[in-house]
Motif scaffolding. Structure first.
Motif, PDB file in Angstrom:
ATOM      1  N   ARG A   8       0.857  -1.195   0.000  1.00  0.00           N
ATOM      2  CA  ARG A   8       0.000   0.000   0.000  1.00  0.00           C
ATOM      3  C   ARG A   8       0.884   1.233   0.000  1.00  0.00           C
ATOM      4  NH1 ARG A   8      -2.083   3.155   4.373  1.00  0.00           N
ATOM      5  NH2 ARG A   8      -1.060   1.677   5.772  1.00  0.00           N
ATOM      6  N   THR A   9       0.768   2.039  -1.025  1.00  0.00           N
ATOM      7  CA  THR A   9       1.586   3.242  -1.144  1.00  0.00           C
ATOM      8  C   THR A   9       0.695   4.482  -1.119  1.00  0.00           C
ATOM      9  OG1 THR A   9       1.511   3.141  -3.563  1.00  0.00           O
ATOM     10  CG2 THR A   9       3.359   2.050  -2.471  1.00  0.00           C
ATOM     11  N   PHE A  10       1.333   5.643  -1.031  1.00  0.00           N
ATOM     12  CA  PHE A  10       0.647   6.922  -1.050  1.00  0.00           C
ATOM     13  C   PHE A  10       1.160   7.728  -2.242  1.00  0.00           C
ATOM     14  CE2 PHE A  10       1.256   5.522   3.371  1.00  0.00           C
ATOM     15  CZ  PHE A  10      -0.081   5.327   3.731  1.00  0.00           C
ATOM     16  N   PRO A  11       0.391   8.694  -2.713  1.00  0.00           N
ATOM     17  CA  PRO A  11       0.813   9.455  -3.901  1.00  0.00           C
ATOM     18  C   PRO A  11       1.933  10.447  -3.606  1.00  0.00           C
ATOM     19  CG  PRO A  11      -1.273  10.311  -3.071  1.00  0.00           C
ATOM     20  CD  PRO A  11      -0.971   9.091  -2.255  1.00  0.00           C
ATOM     21  N   ILE A  12       3.053   9.922  -3.143  1.00  0.00           N
ATOM     22  CA  ILE A  12       4.232  10.749  -2.871  1.00  0.00           C
ATOM     23  C   ILE A  12       5.046  10.841  -4.150  1.00  0.00           C
ATOM     24  CG2 ILE A  12       6.323  10.958  -1.478  1.00  0.00           C
ATOM     25  CD1 ILE A  12       4.915   9.229   0.647  1.00  0.00           C
ATOM     26  N   PRO A  13       5.400  12.026  -4.601  1.00  0.00           N
ATOM     27  CA  PRO A  13       6.160  12.152  -5.855  1.00  0.00           C
ATOM     28  C   PRO A  13       7.430  11.314  -5.845  1.00  0.00           C
ATOM     29  CG  PRO A  13       5.433  14.316  -5.084  1.00  0.00           C
ATOM     30  CD  PRO A  13       5.116  13.341  -3.989  1.00  0.00           C
ATOM     31  N   VAL A  24      21.130   3.852   1.631  1.00  0.00           N
ATOM     32  CA  VAL A  24      19.951   2.995   1.580  1.00  0.00           C
ATOM     33  C   VAL A  24      18.861   3.634   2.421  1.00  0.00           C
ATOM     34  CG1 VAL A  24      19.003   0.724   2.170  1.00  0.00           C
ATOM     35  CG2 VAL A  24      21.321   0.911   1.234  1.00  0.00           C
ATOM     36  N   VAL A  25      17.646   3.678   1.862  1.00  0.00           N
ATOM     37  CA  VAL A  25      16.501   4.258   2.565  1.00  0.00           C
ATOM     38  C   VAL A  25      15.392   3.215   2.654  1.00  0.00           C
ATOM     39  CG1 VAL A  25      14.711   6.030   2.518  1.00  0.00           C
ATOM     40  CG2 VAL A  25      17.049   6.607   1.846  1.00  0.00           C
ATOM     41  N   VAL A  26      14.868   3.018   3.844  1.00  0.00           N
ATOM     42  CA  VAL A  26      13.712   2.138   4.065  1.00  0.00           C
ATOM     43  C   VAL A  26      12.589   2.980   4.636  1.00  0.00           C
ATOM     44  CG1 VAL A  26      12.808   0.154   5.337  1.00  0.00           C
ATOM     45  CG2 VAL A  26      15.143   0.093   4.425  1.00  0.00           C
ATOM     46  N   VAL A  27      11.398   2.861   4.054  1.00  0.00           N
ATOM     47  CA  VAL A  27      10.235   3.614   4.521  1.00  0.00           C
ATOM     48  C   VAL A  27       9.287   2.646   5.225  1.00  0.00           C
ATOM     49  CG1 VAL A  27       8.354   5.154   3.874  1.00  0.00           C
ATOM     50  CG2 VAL A  27      10.482   5.164   2.544  1.00  0.00           C
ATOM     51  N   GLY A  28       9.043   2.879   6.503  1.00  0.00           N
ATOM     52  CA  GLY A  28       8.163   2.008   7.286  1.00  0.00           C
ATOM     53  C   GLY A  28       8.913   1.332   8.409  1.00  0.00           C
ATOM     54  N   MET A  40      -2.328  -3.659   1.606  1.00  0.00           N
ATOM     55  CA  MET A  40      -3.769  -3.589   1.424  1.00  0.00           C
ATOM     56  C   MET A  40      -4.236  -4.860   0.720  1.00  0.00           C
ATOM     57  SD  MET A  40      -4.199  -0.860  -1.696  1.00  0.00           S
ATOM     58  CE  MET A  40      -3.490  -1.153  -3.334  1.00  0.00           C
ATOM     59  N   ALA A  41      -5.511  -5.190   0.919  1.00  0.00           N
ATOM     60  CA  ALA A  41      -6.080  -6.386   0.313  1.00  0.00           C
ATOM     61  C   ALA A  41      -5.949  -6.314  -1.200  1.00  0.00           C
ATOM     62  CB  ALA A  41      -7.545  -6.527   0.702  1.00  0.00           C
ATOM     63  N   ASN A  42      -5.681  -7.460  -1.813  1.00  0.00           N
ATOM     64  CA  ASN A  42      -5.461  -7.529  -3.257  1.00  0.00           C
ATOM     65  C   ASN A  42      -6.631  -6.893  -4.013  1.00  0.00           C
ATOM     66  OD1 ASN A  42      -5.063  -8.298  -5.942  1.00  0.00           O
ATOM     67  ND2 ASN A  42      -4.131 -10.235  -5.364  1.00  0.00           N
ATOM     68  N   PRO A  43      -6.409  -5.734  -4.661  1.00  0.00           N
ATOM     69  CA  PRO A  43      -7.528  -5.046  -5.312  1.00  0.00           C
ATOM     70  C   PRO A  43      -8.079  -5.777  -6.528  1.00  0.00           C
ATOM     71  CG  PRO A  43      -5.454  -3.950  -5.826  1.00  0.00           C
ATOM     72  CD  PRO A  43      -5.146  -5.003  -4.815  1.00  0.00           C
ATOM     73  N   THR A  44      -7.284  -6.672  -7.126  1.00  0.00           N
ATOM     74  CA  THR A  44      -7.770  -7.426  -8.285  1.00  0.00           C
ATOM     75  C   THR A  44      -9.004  -8.233  -7.923  1.00  0.00           C
ATOM     76  OG1 THR A  44      -5.491  -7.603  -9.070  1.00  0.00           O
ATOM     77  CG2 THR A  44      -7.103  -9.054 -10.090  1.00  0.00           C
TER      78      THR A  44
END
Length: 471
Positions: free
Chosen positions: A113-118, A162-166, A265-269
């Protein structure tokens, strides 16, 4: 003979099919499992795969090898029409087709699950499948190779940052494992020093690893800081365009490797293409007995489990009253789901899912780990051994267990393999560079129309003798 369709071959789906094979009587039901991938990924091992501690193929379980009687379809379920009891399957090659079933089991898992971060969609990589873990490992190794040939400066810093988000379990484990991996690589790269490597973890909340106690999380932060890794708490990523990291604190630096672990997030497919009930957070609405529906209404012949489903946590420990999306729940739900389906086929009542977590384990690099069980916390080498012991035994099948444990044993004596296979991303590049090709056909120049030669007057000397003319 009733047809059971399992949508998804991850933890819950694989274990459901695996246990159904053992519990169903011959001819009692026909089981079919559909998944885009031909294997199940043991996700707790992905950080160690990325750090070169586990061979990638050893962290996955082939469906066709371990499911003997289940029909395996490699494809994607694009719609579940339960009113008609028909699923639409899109195979890798060919047209989509409809598959009729009697019982459907939705275990399609979750995605990042991602956010609209440029910049995130263009620059970052997740940690949900084996291919991503392999990419991270090869990228870090390749960056070390490149940096070793550069003088100190911005470009070398970028390659070795190296960058880790979360800051959840997955984020901390991959962050710590990569820090451990990078430190071990330095002895192979005399051109580089420890100070040349930079590790940053970005967490929006005020703490990391909510599954462990606050005291244990503080120990993890201190341990990583002593190993040269920086954790930014209460900090948000605002931009990652072209690898330039912009933080909400105003800090900025460049990187060539961004790992995103900030939620699933739950598989949107599946959840966006079905007539089955979906709850407000976008997950399949499931009862405690794993049947789809609510306490008031049951959707007959529909079951769900794993990360795609909102399964009530009867222990009261779950966030929002539901089981958290992790492997511990998915595996146990899959096992119970098989038992409940068999019970339903035989006219018996299904059992409710109840699992009280005994604790959590995390690997933080070779020789470092944590174990939290109630108020008891084990750190360092003991925590690391507990982590490997638990997951080594939890890996499905003895064939897989042996491969993983044997790999750890080899690494203990021989060290981690540090060969980057980044070129596998473009396997035909070398062949294409030197492959002989037919020469292009040379086009013939268009012919000019022939010009009529002007009549030439013969000179007097060329005149024929008079006698000839007379003839």
């Amino acid at each position: 003979m009733p047809k059971i369709l399992i949508v998804g071959g991850g933890y819950a789906g694989f274990y459901t099919a695996w246990k159904l094979e053992k519990q169903l009587r011959p001819g009692e039901a026909e089981v079919t499992m559909v998944d885009p991938l031909p294997y199940m990924t043991y996700q707790p091992f992905l950080p160690e795969v990325a750090a070169g501690s586990i061979e990638p193929r050893h962290a996955v379980v082939a469906h066709r090898r371990h499911l003997k009687t289940t029909n395996i379809i490699t494809g994607k379920v694009t719609y579940v029409d339960h009113a008609r009891k028909v699923a639409t399957i899109q195979p890798p090659v060919g047209e989509a087709y409809e598959f009729e079933y009697d019982i459907v089991v939705v275990t399609a898992g979750a995605v990042s699950r991602t956010f609209p971060i440029p910049g995130v969609a263009d620059q970052a990589v997740g940690l949900k499948n084996i291919e991503e873990a392999v990419y991270i490992r090869d990228q870090l190794l390749t960056n070390f190779d490149k940096a070793a040939g550069l003088p100190a400066g911005p470009e070398r810093d970028r390659l070795l940052t190296v960058v880790v988000v979360g800051g959840g379990f997955a984020g901390i484990e991959i962050f710590a494992e990569l820090r451990s991996f990078a430190s071990s690589l330095l002895k192979r790269y005399p051109e580089l020093s420890f100070e040349d490597t930079h590790f940053h973890l970005i967490e929006a909340m005020g703490r990391i690893m909510p599954e462990v106690s606050l005291k244990t999380s503080h120990w993890v932060i201190k341990n990583l800081a002593e190993r040269g890794a920086q954790i930014h708490l209460e900090t948000q990523l605002t931009s990652a365009v072209d690898g330039v990291i912009q933080l909400s604190t105003g800090e900025s630096f460049e990187t060539d490797l961004i790992v995103w672990t900030a939620g699933v997030m739950a598989n949107p497919t599946i959840v966006r293409h079905t007539d089955l009930p979906i709850e407000e957070r976008g997950r399949l609405r499931v009862r405690a007995d794993l049947r789809v529906g609510t306490d008031e209404e049951i959707i007959e012949d529909a079951w769900g489990a794993g990360d795609v489903s909102a399964v009530p946590d009867l222990t009261g420990a779950g966030v929002g009253g539901y089981c958290v999306p992790n492997a511990q729940h998915a595996v146990r739900q899959g096992k119970l789901l098989a038992k409940n389906i068999v019970a339903s086929l035989r006219g018996e009542l299904p059992r409710q899912y109840y699992h009280k977590s005994l604790g959590a384990v995390a690997g933080l690099g070779v020789g470092v780990g944590v174990l939290q069980s109630g108020k008891i916390a084990m750190k360092g080498v003991i925590g690391w051994l507990a982590h490997r012991g638990y997951h080594g035994l939890a890996m499905p099948s003895w064939e897989r267990k042996w491969r993983v444990i044997w790999g750890w044993w080899n690494n203990f004596w021989l060290g981690r393999d540090i060969v980057s296979l980044e070129a596998v991303q473009h396997p035909r590049a070398g062949f294409e560079e030197f492959a002989a090709r037919p020469k292009p056909a040379v086009e013939a120049a268009p012919e000019e129309p022939a010009k009529k030669a002007p009549a030439r007057k013969k000179p007097a000397a060329e005149k024929q003798p008079a006698e000839v003319t007379a003839k």
